[in-house]
Design a protein around this motif. Structure first.
Motif, PDB file in Angstrom:
ATOM      1  N   UNK A 114       0.829  -1.195   0.000  1.00 25.07           N
ATOM      2  CA  UNK A 114       0.000   0.000   0.000  1.00 25.07           C
ATOM      3  C   UNK A 114       0.868   1.251   0.000  1.00 25.07           C
ATOM      4  N   UNK A 115       0.475   2.236  -0.811  1.00 30.74           N
ATOM      5  CA  UNK A 115       1.211   3.492  -0.896  1.00 30.74           C
ATOM      6  C   UNK A 115       0.926   4.340   0.345  1.00 30.74           C
ATOM      7  N   UNK A 116       1.961   4.970   0.887  1.00 27.54           N
ATOM      8  CA  UNK A 116       1.806   5.832   2.050  1.00 27.54           C
ATOM      9  C   UNK A 116       0.905   7.020   1.699  1.00 27.54           C
ATOM     10  N   UNK A 117       0.013   7.428   2.602  1.00 29.86           N
ATOM     11  CA  UNK A 117      -0.880   8.547   2.326  1.00 29.86           C
ATOM     12  C   UNK A 117      -0.136   9.823   1.937  1.00 29.86           C
ATOM     13  N   UNK A 118      -0.688  10.550   0.991  1.00 31.85           N
ATOM     14  CA  UNK A 118      -0.026  11.734   0.439  1.00 31.85           C
ATOM     15  C   UNK A 118       0.120  12.860   1.455  1.00 31.85           C
ATOM     16  N   UNK A 119      -0.761  12.902   2.472  1.00 32.41           N
ATOM     17  CA  UNK A 119      -0.722  14.019   3.421  1.00 32.41           C
ATOM     18  C   UNK A 119       0.424  13.902   4.433  1.00 32.41           C
ATOM     19  N   UNK A 120       1.092  12.758   4.498  1.00 31.21           N
ATOM     20  CA  UNK A 120       2.233  12.602   5.409  1.00 31.21           C
ATOM     21  C   UNK A 120       3.382  13.474   4.905  1.00 31.21           C
ATOM     22  N   UNK A 121       3.901  14.348   5.769  1.00 36.96           N
ATOM     23  CA  UNK A 121       5.006  15.220   5.381  1.00 36.96           C
ATOM     24  C   UNK A 121       6.346  14.554   5.686  1.00 36.96           C
ATOM     25  N   UNK A 122       6.518  14.076   6.906  1.00 35.66           N
ATOM     26  CA  UNK A 122       7.729  13.358   7.313  1.00 35.66           C
ATOM     27  C   UNK A 122       7.428  11.866   7.253  1.00 35.66           C
ATOM     28  N   UNK A 123       8.142  11.129   6.426  1.00 40.14           N
ATOM     29  CA  UNK A 123       7.866   9.702   6.263  1.00 40.14           C
ATOM     30  C   UNK A 123       7.927   8.954   7.597  1.00 40.14           C
ATOM     31  N   UNK A 124       8.745   9.437   8.518  1.00 38.87           N
ATOM     32  CA  UNK A 124       8.867   8.779   9.821  1.00 38.87           C
ATOM     33  C   UNK A 124       7.588   8.870  10.654  1.00 38.87           C
ATOM     34  N   UNK A 125       6.695   9.771  10.274  1.00 40.99           N
ATOM     35  CA  UNK A 125       5.443   9.922  11.022  1.00 40.99           C
ATOM     36  C   UNK A 125       4.420   8.852  10.656  1.00 40.99           C
ATOM     37  N   UNK A 126       4.686   8.085   9.628  1.00 41.19           N
ATOM     38  CA  UNK A 126       3.749   7.032   9.216  1.00 41.19           C
ATOM     39  C   UNK A 126       4.065   5.764  10.011  1.00 41.19           C
ATOM     40  N   UNK A 127       3.398   5.618  11.147  1.00 40.75           N
ATOM     41  CA  UNK A 127       3.642   4.493  12.042  1.00 40.75           C
ATOM     42  C   UNK A 127       2.529   3.455  11.875  1.00 40.75           C
ATOM     43  N   UNK A 128       2.894   2.256  11.498  1.00 40.57           N
ATOM     44  CA  UNK A 128       1.909   1.188  11.270  1.00 40.57           C
ATOM     45  C   UNK A 128       2.353  -0.075  12.003  1.00 40.57           C
ATOM     46  N   UNK A 129       1.394  -0.927  12.330  1.00 40.13           N
ATOM     47  CA  UNK A 129       1.710  -2.207  12.964  1.00 40.13           C
ATOM     48  C   UNK A 129       2.199  -3.213  11.932  1.00 40.13           C
ATOM     49  N   UNK A 130       1.654  -3.114  10.735  1.00 42.40           N
ATOM     50  CA  UNK A 130       1.990  -4.078   9.693  1.00 42.40           C
ATOM     51  C   UNK A 130       1.869  -3.408   8.335  1.00 42.40           C
ATOM     52  N   UNK A 131       2.786  -3.741   7.453  1.00 47.35           N
ATOM     53  CA  UNK A 131       2.777  -3.155   6.108  1.00 47.35           C
ATOM     54  C   UNK A 131       3.175  -4.264   5.137  1.00 47.35           C
ATOM     55  N   UNK A 132       2.187  -4.897   4.550  1.00 50.40           N
ATOM     56  CA  UNK A 132       2.415  -6.101   3.752  1.00 50.40           C
ATOM     57  C   UNK A 132       2.787  -5.783   2.310  1.00 50.40           C
ATOM     58  N   UNK A 133       3.615  -6.647   1.757  1.00 50.41           N
ATOM     59  CA  UNK A 133       3.857  -6.660   0.318  1.00 50.41           C
ATOM     60  C   UNK A 133       2.741  -7.471  -0.341  1.00 50.41           C
ATOM     61  N   UNK A 134       2.335  -7.072  -1.542  1.00 45.15           N
ATOM     62  CA  UNK A 134       1.275  -7.776  -2.259  1.00 45.15           C
ATOM     63  C   UNK A 134       1.757  -8.153  -3.653  1.00 45.15           C
ATOM     64  N   UNK A 135       1.165  -9.172  -4.272  1.00 42.22           N
ATOM     65  CA  UNK A 135       1.559  -9.535  -5.650  1.00 42.22           C
ATOM     66  C   UNK A 135       1.411  -8.364  -6.622  1.00 42.22           C
ATOM     67  N   UNK A 136       0.310  -7.619  -6.488  1.00 40.72           N
ATOM     68  CA  UNK A 136       0.109  -6.482  -7.378  1.00 40.72           C
ATOM     69  C   UNK A 136       1.163  -5.403  -7.116  1.00 40.72           C
ATOM     70  N   UNK A 137       1.458  -5.186  -5.827  1.00 39.35           N
ATOM     71  CA  UNK A 137       2.466  -4.195  -5.474  1.00 39.35           C
ATOM     72  C   UNK A 137       3.854  -4.594  -5.937  1.00 39.35           C
ATOM     73  N   UNK A 138       4.167  -5.874  -5.887  1.00 34.80           N
ATOM     74  CA  UNK A 138       5.487  -6.337  -6.325  1.00 34.80           C
ATOM     75  C   UNK A 138       5.652  -6.167  -7.835  1.00 34.80           C
ATOM     76  N   UNK A 139       4.585  -6.389  -8.589  1.00 33.09           N
ATOM     77  CA  UNK A 139       4.641  -6.176 -10.037  1.00 33.09           C
ATOM     78  C   UNK A 139       4.849  -4.692 -10.338  1.00 33.09           C
ATOM     79  N   UNK A 140       4.146  -3.838  -9.581  1.00 36.86           N
ATOM     80  CA  UNK A 140       4.299  -2.392  -9.757  1.00 36.86           C
ATOM     81  C   UNK A 140       5.712  -1.940  -9.386  1.00 36.86           C
ATOM     82  N   UNK A 141       6.213  -2.446  -8.258  1.00 30.47           N
ATOM     83  CA  UNK A 141       7.559  -2.083  -7.812  1.00 30.47           C
ATOM     84  C   UNK A 141       8.601  -2.460  -8.856  1.00 30.47           C
TER      85      UNK A 141
END
Length: 388
Positions: free
Chosen positions: A264-291
């Motif tokens: 999942x792409x980090x929300x656009x309103x986050x200014x400092x990337x370090x402020x995006x605190x999550x418990x889990x951030x999964x890789x997905x097949x669709x995301x891996x193809x995009x990456x």
């Protein structure tokens, strides 16, 4: 891509003799940040974790020729006068023995700064910072010859998340005076080192700062450009704008911190990337193809630009920074599609295939290939040469 290739006549010690020419490394610096090298090389990992690290470092060596090692002051020297030299030197030597060129990151940064510096006066902070640069650059001379000398100076004097020693002295002296001091010190410590200014701020504030620093007579060897794209891959327009603006200085460009997520792409309103605190951030097949698609385009665009001479991928494995699925390897240390896409280019499309030839009556052959190091095998003897 003609600027990435060269042709040369090579003289070998036998006439009319078969010779096999193979490329052994790129002149272009394809790098990554792999900080787990320190605990692995120093035997600090449990056996299962060490096996995973061994596999991961094998994938690293099969793709890259440069590694960034951490010199964050607050972690490298948590107690004044007790730097983590022995562990770092052992890891650096191990990587060099694997054929890696090394870069230290960073020598001066307001984040992860040594807290004990706050007990000093501003003049004491400055003198200790300069002494730290002299000590570490000299200590690793010959082993680490590329340094991010100052990191994120654009925001340094106005950084307000917490008090730190470097923001104090940068606010007092100003960016340009501080940069001039620390570059002069680093240059004196190792006159042949490659010294970078490095920043995440791709606005005009950064190229105005670079202009001011150069006008002040500071000797910068390369401009470091960070590109953490957790909020989506840069557009073609943004990348070309960055390349155009920083090319005007005529200096080599190093893309020092590249990352793209496969989830999942980090929300656009986050200014400092370090402020995006999550418990889990999964890789997905669709995301891996995009990456994979985005990594391919980004590297191809940079490799085609004549002033770009280095690209460093950040967070080689998923989850290492902000729990982001931004690695080229998954959490099991297995290659993702983005790794395979890069491998097809770095060791395929941009790599010279082995060449069979025969020396002429003077012992000469003509070689055309990607700029880098080569081996010529003739009569069972290996001879190294460079195409550059």
């Amino acid at each position: 891509m003609k600027h990435r290739t060269a042709t040369a006549t090579i003289h070998l010690p036998a006439a009319n003799t078969p010779v096999t020419v193979t490329q052994t490394r790129h002149a272009f610096l394809f790098g990554c940040a792999e900080f787990s090298t320190l605990p692995y090389v120093n035997g600090e990992m449990p056996s299962e974790e060490a096996q995973a690290a061994k596999k991961r470092l094998g994938h690293m060596a099969d793709l890259f020729n440069q590694v960034t090692l951490p010199f964050y002051w607050g972690r490298y020297e948590p107690q004044e006068g007790k730097p983590d030299f022995t562990r770092t030197q052992k890891a650096a030597q191990w990587l060099a023995d694997q054929g890696m060129l090394l870069k230290g990151h960073p020598l001066c940064w307001h984040t992860v700064c040594a807290p004990w510096l706050l007990e000093k006066t501003n003049d004491g902070i400055l003198q200790t910072q300069l002494a730290r640069i002299t000590r570490d650059v000299k200590a690793f001379e010959g082993l680490i010859n590329v340094w991010d000398v100052i990191n994120e100076a654009v925001i340094m004097p106005i950084f307000d998340k917490y008090d730190n020693a470097l923001t104090r002295i940068c606010k007092e002296r100003g960016r340009i005076k501080l940069i001039k001091d620390i570059f002069k010190t680093a240059r004196e410590a190792n006159p042949t080192a490659t010294l970078l200014i490095n920043d995440f701020d791709m606005s005009e504030a950064y190229d105005i700062l670079v202009e001011g620093v150069l006008e002040a007579g500071v000797s910068i060897d390369a401009i470091g450009l960070q590109s953490h794209m957790h909020q989506g891959c840069w557009s073609k327009e943004k990348l070309h704008d960055v390349l155009e603006r920083f090319s005007r200085f005529g200096l080599p460009l190093h893309f020092t911190e590249v990352s793209l997520v496969s989830g999942e792409i980090m929300p656009a309103e986050i200014v400092d990337l370090n402020d995006h605190q999550v418990d889990k951030w999964d890789s997905t097949p669709e995301g891996e193809a995009r990456q994979a698609q985005e990594v391919s385009w980004f590297y191809e665009t940079l490799y085609a630009h004549p002033l770009v001479e280095a690209i460093t991928y950040w967070s080689f494995m998923d989850g290492l920074w902000l729990k982001a699925p931004s690695g080229l390897l998954n959490v099991q240390s297995d290659p993702k599609p983005a790794y395979n896409a890069l491998h097809e280019r770095i060791k395929g499309k941009w790599w010279t295939a082995p060449q069979q030839s025969v020396t002429d009556e003077n012992g000469n052959i003509t070689v055309t290939g990607t700029k880098g190091t080569y081996n010529a095998n003739i009569n069972g003897k290996d001879i190294q040469f460079e195409l550059n």
